[in-house]
Write a protein that holds these residues in place. Structure first.
Motif, PDB file in Angstrom:
ATOM      1  N   UNK A 457       0.827  -1.211   0.000  1.00 55.71           N
ATOM      2  CA  UNK A 457       0.000   0.000   0.000  1.00 55.71           C
ATOM      3  C   UNK A 457       0.858   1.257   0.000  1.00 55.71           C
ATOM      4  N   UNK A 458       1.972   1.229   0.735  1.00 57.78           N
ATOM      5  CA  UNK A 458       2.851   2.399   0.791  1.00 57.78           C
ATOM      6  C   UNK A 458       3.506   2.648  -0.564  1.00 57.78           C
ATOM      7  N   UNK A 459       4.050   1.602  -1.176  1.00 55.14           N
ATOM      8  CA  UNK A 459       4.752   1.770  -2.443  1.00 55.14           C
ATOM      9  C   UNK A 459       3.816   2.091  -3.599  1.00 55.14           C
ATOM     10  N   UNK A 460       2.560   1.612  -3.511  1.00 54.47           N
ATOM     11  CA  UNK A 460       1.605   1.897  -4.584  1.00 54.47           C
ATOM     12  C   UNK A 460       1.435   3.396  -4.788  1.00 54.47           C
ATOM     13  N   UNK A 461       1.501   4.160  -3.705  1.00 54.66           N
ATOM     14  CA  UNK A 461       1.427   5.621  -3.813  1.00 54.66           C
ATOM     15  C   UNK A 461       2.805   6.259  -3.871  1.00 54.66           C
ATOM     16  N   UNK A 462       3.736   5.752  -3.041  1.00 55.86           N
ATOM     17  CA  UNK A 462       5.038   6.412  -2.902  1.00 55.86           C
ATOM     18  C   UNK A 462       5.875   6.322  -4.166  1.00 55.86           C
ATOM     19  N   UNK A 463       5.828   5.195  -4.883  1.00 54.82           N
ATOM     20  CA  UNK A 463       6.671   5.043  -6.075  1.00 54.82           C
ATOM     21  C   UNK A 463       6.326   6.097  -7.127  1.00 54.82           C
ATOM     22  N   UNK A 464       5.057   6.196  -7.571  1.00 56.65           N
ATOM     23  CA  UNK A 464       4.773   7.244  -8.556  1.00 56.65           C
ATOM     24  C   UNK A 464       4.913   8.655  -7.965  1.00 56.65           C
ATOM     25  N   UNK A 465       4.585   8.811  -6.695  1.00 57.94           N
ATOM     26  CA  UNK A 465       4.644  10.139  -6.072  1.00 57.94           C
ATOM     27  C   UNK A 465       6.090  10.653  -6.036  1.00 57.94           C
TER      28      UNK A 465
END
Length: 819
Positions: A457-465
């Motif tokens: 869940x963290x990487x799903x947002x953090x990677x593109x962000x």
């Protein structure tokens, strides 16, 4: 590529990697002639595969052995050459006048400044002296410890309650710039770091970077003044990075966000707040804010997309060079430029080397199987930097890439140049992240004993962000500084989300770090689970995963106990374990405002052993005993605090402490625990913290350990008089780190231990253990076990003859041999 040559090639590549890995297990190096002979002999074996008519299987085996010998020999030969530049032990503790150039990004903290120096010349008493070319230097300002300073006897001052040499009262460090040439007086020391189970190998880290000495600037009133000679252009990129970092701090008011921007732009990971690192690790996004292999790879992917899009805007350019080739070349070149500007760290170097290897192979028109491409990249990186095989980042990067190759995840994004629907891209990205998460979970447990449950869940947002928003804004801020404020705003939003995820009680799973063979089986199980097979085949990965998830670190039998004296430098920290309970006696020193023994050594150690503390005993208030306590207590909210610290101590606000008082007694799993000192009346009469040190005796009725804190000879005499024969112990934590004010002959005779443990720092400024104490121990005789020679020390009551020093048990040739 046909099957026969393909298998031989794979064996050749694999052999070179395994040979280097085998050489890294050597505790000591052989003579260079031995490695040279192996290197010369390897081609002979390989030639036999072409000359002798043998079965294909034997040919493959011969190729693997030949390249294994070549990898072994070349790694050993390089190491012997490297060792010719080590520091002469006779120069340790000596003051040399050195001229050199600042070679990296200087790091400033509350205690002073640290930087790397490229040495040009060194003078000892007016004579030129050969020293290592690279050294890490500390420049400390003011007194090392806070408090009023008064000059006393023998050149000693009193800073608070601790003795500090006059030489510690340094001039404040200057504003040092990368590329500057300085002349300064340095006190030299060999690279020496702490060695603990599952801990960071500082000496390997320095070895891999070519640093063969450390030291600090002698800048007291009696020392020659350090002189800035000139600003050179030897390190222009590093100077530019330092300039940009300073601009970031001037532009962005909130230092927390400025530090993250500096980490993304110039690779200054030290600028990130320690609490933020804890959040990033708990949520599995640390790879996004450090210039890691995955970070460089993602940058290369984004750069390749941008170059390809721009290239296709020109028909002439596409005729001159096809767009896919231009994308590939542009992505690698831009990623390399970014890696150079962000510090050209070892992980970035090997990633750029891997990307260049794969790009050249693809540009050559070769169509190798994915496994061969992957193994070629691995072999090239290991040939250039064989010590990368001992770094967790290497294995995480290459296993992740291998899994994506094997599962064909992201193939479309890697090769397709046509438009794709946004839903397909989102699905592909989530699939890749899921595959990586499942496959790397057992490897993370093997390397760190911890994995983030909320990582997906963290990487799903953090990677593109981070990749598509924060990093471009941070990079463009170099040209338009106002964009750094926008980047800081985006970082604040992301941090709020990550902190919310990290606050969940089940955000991470922690298990005991398993043996390598259990971890290897788990990694295989994780890979099987994500391979593109049917689910009946994938299910075979589950039993391979279970041992990793269910592994428990061995515990003492009922009625027995174990001591683990951690290697934490100048301070005390002893972990005591019984069959179902654990106690920590002292928590080591604080190294700086950002670093302490709790955070750097004890918390990782407790996580690796999956140990839940029942009690933390802090013998007294001195910072070398309580410096790491806050980090430990935060990690162990259930632990009771037993201590002699005063009511107003800051630790009391974190966990109310119960006073340790002689006569306190408890039993765990058939093991007796007794507090022998101080007496209740001492709290009203004594003002010296050492005199109030808690003294703990641990016994199973057969063998006994005595942990004495920092008591001094008056307290020792009282213990001898009041406790008598019950003071006898098999193991003694030598009082006050072996200070001459402790360990009287009468006390040592009363305790009569077989082993005396001295937890002290290498070449510490107090001279612990004092020669007079060492002599007393040798006279009895008592086996002296000190941290610099031993590292972490383990003693077990059920097999005391098998006590172990980790520095001896896990000795490698790059480790410092203490005289």
């Amino acid at each position: 590529m046909t099957n026969g040559p393909a298998r031989t090639l794979f064996a050749v590549l694999l052999g070179s990697v395994l040979g280097a890995l085998l050489q890294l297990q050597q505790p000591a190096l052989w003579d260079w002639q031995v490695y040279a002979s192996i290197v010369l002999f390897a081609p002979v074996i390989y030639a036999l595969t072409a000359i002798i008519s043998i079965a294909f299987l034997w040919r493959v085996i011969f190729a693997l052995v030949a390249l294994g010998l070549l990898g072994f020999g070349t790694t050993g030969l390089r190491s012997t050459v490297y060792l010719t530049d080590t520091l002469d032990p006779a120069l340790e503790g000596r003051d040399l006048r050195v001229t050199g150039v600042v070679a990296n990004l200087p790091q400033r903290n509350e205690s002073g400044l640290r930087f790397r120096l490229k040495v040009e010349s060194a003078m000892l008493e007016g004579r030129p002296t050969p020293v290592p070319q690279l050294m890490d230097v500390g420049w400390y300002g003011g007194a090392f410890l806070a408090g009023p300073a008064v000059v006393g006897d023998a050149g000693i001052t009193k800073a608070g309650e601790a003795e500090v040499p006059v030489s510690a009262l340094n001039r404040l460090p200057a504003d040092v710039k990368a590329g500057e040439r300085w002349e300064m007086t340095l006190r030299f020391k060999a690279p020496h770091g702490s060695l603990n189970p599952h801990g960071f190998d500082y000496e390997l880290w320095l070895w891999e970077q070519g640093v063969q000495a450390t030291g600090y600037v002698r800048a007291s009133a009696k020392d020659p003044v350090p002189v800035r000679l000139a600003q050179t252009w030897r390190y222009p990129v590093t100077l530019a990075r330092q300039t940009v970092r300073e601009q970031i701090y001037r532009q962005v008011e909130q230092r927390q966000f400025a530090g993250m921007i500096a980490a993304l732009v110039v690779g200054d990971q030290a600028a990130i707040d320690r609490l933020d690192w804890d959040v990033f690790r708990a949520t599995g996004v640390a790879h996004l804010v450090s210039i890691s292999g995955l970070h460089i790879t993602m940058f290369a992917w984004g750069a390749a997309l941008a170059v390809g899009w721009l290239w296709r805007r020109s028909g002439a350019l596409c005729i001159a060079l096809p767009s896919p080739s231009a994308s590939l070349i542009g992505g690698v070149l831009l990623a390399t430029a970014y890696a150079v500007f962000s510090g050209w760290g070892v992980p970035a170097q090997r990633t750029c080397l891997m990307l260049a290897t794969v790009a050249l192979l693809r540009l050559s028109g070769a169509r190798w199987p994915w496994a061969h491409v992957w193994m070629l990249a691995c072999a090239v990186v290991v040939a250039v930097d064989p010590w990368a095989l001992l770094q967790p980042g290497f294995w995480l990067s290459f296993v992740a890439v291998g899994v994506l190759f094997a599962t064909d995840s992201g193939a479309g994004s890697a090769h397709s140049t046509g438009p794709r629907g946004i839903n397909d891209r989102i699905f592909s990205g989530l699939k890749e992240q899921w595959v990586i998460t499942v496959a790397l979970t057992p490897l993370s447990l093997l390397l760190f004993g911890q994995v983030s449950v909320v990582g997906l869940a963290a990487n799903a947002l953090a990677i593109p962000w981070i990749t598509l928003l924060v990093t471009p804004l941070a990079m463009m801020g170099v040209l338009l500084p106002a964009l750094w404020d926008v980047a800081a705003l985006c970082i604040g939003w992301l941090l709020a989300y990550l902190q919310w995820l990290a606050s969940w009680s089940w955000a991470t799973i922690t298990v005991a770090v398993p043996p390598w063979w259990v971890g290897a089986a788990g990694v295989l199980g994780g890979v099987v689970l994500v391979l593109p097979w049917n689910w009946s085949m994938r299910a075979l990965g589950v039993p391979l995963l279970l041992p990793v998830l269910l592994w428990r670190a061995p515990l003492p039998p009922m009625g027995e106990f174990e001591l683990l004296a951690a290697d934490i430098g100048q301070g005390n920290a002893v972990l005591v374990r019984t069959a179902s309970h654990a106690l920590l006696f002292d928590a080591g020193p604080r190294y700086s405002l950002e670093s302490d023994a709790g955070h750097r050594v004890l918390v990782p150690l407790l996580q690796a052993l999956n140990t839940r503390l029942d009690t933390v005993v802090l013998s007294h208030r001195d910072m070398d005993h309580v410096g790491g306590a806050s980090a430990v207590l935060t990690m162990q909210p259930q632990a009771e605090l037993l201590s002699s610290i005063e009511a107003g101590n800051l630790l009391q606000s974190q966990r109310a402490a119960r006073r340790c008082v002689a006569g306190q007694h408890w039993e765990w799993d058939g093991v007796q625990f007794d507090i022998l000192h101080p007496q209740a009346a001492d709290y009203g009469t004594s003002t010296q913290p050492n005199a109030l040190s808690c003294v703990l005796r641990i016994s199973n009725g057969v063998l006994t350990a005595l942990l004495a804190g920092d008591i001094e000879q008056p307290q020792e005499a009282r213990l001898v008089a009041s406790v008598g024969s019950d003071l006898k112990a098999n193991v003694l934590l030598v009082p006050h780190h072996g200070s001459k004010t402790s360990s009287s002959s009468a006390f040592l005779d009363a305790v009569a231990p077989q082993v005396g443990i001295v937890q002290s720092g290498y070449r510490n400024r107090f001279g612990h253990p004092a020669p007079v104490v060492v002599a007393r121990l040798q006279e009895r005789p008592i086996q002296l076990v000190d941290s610099p020679h031993c590292g972490a020390y383990t003693w077990q009551s059920w097999q005391p003859q098998n006590s172990a020093c980790i520095r001896l048990k896990r000795q490698r040739y790059w480790h410092h041999r203490v005289p």
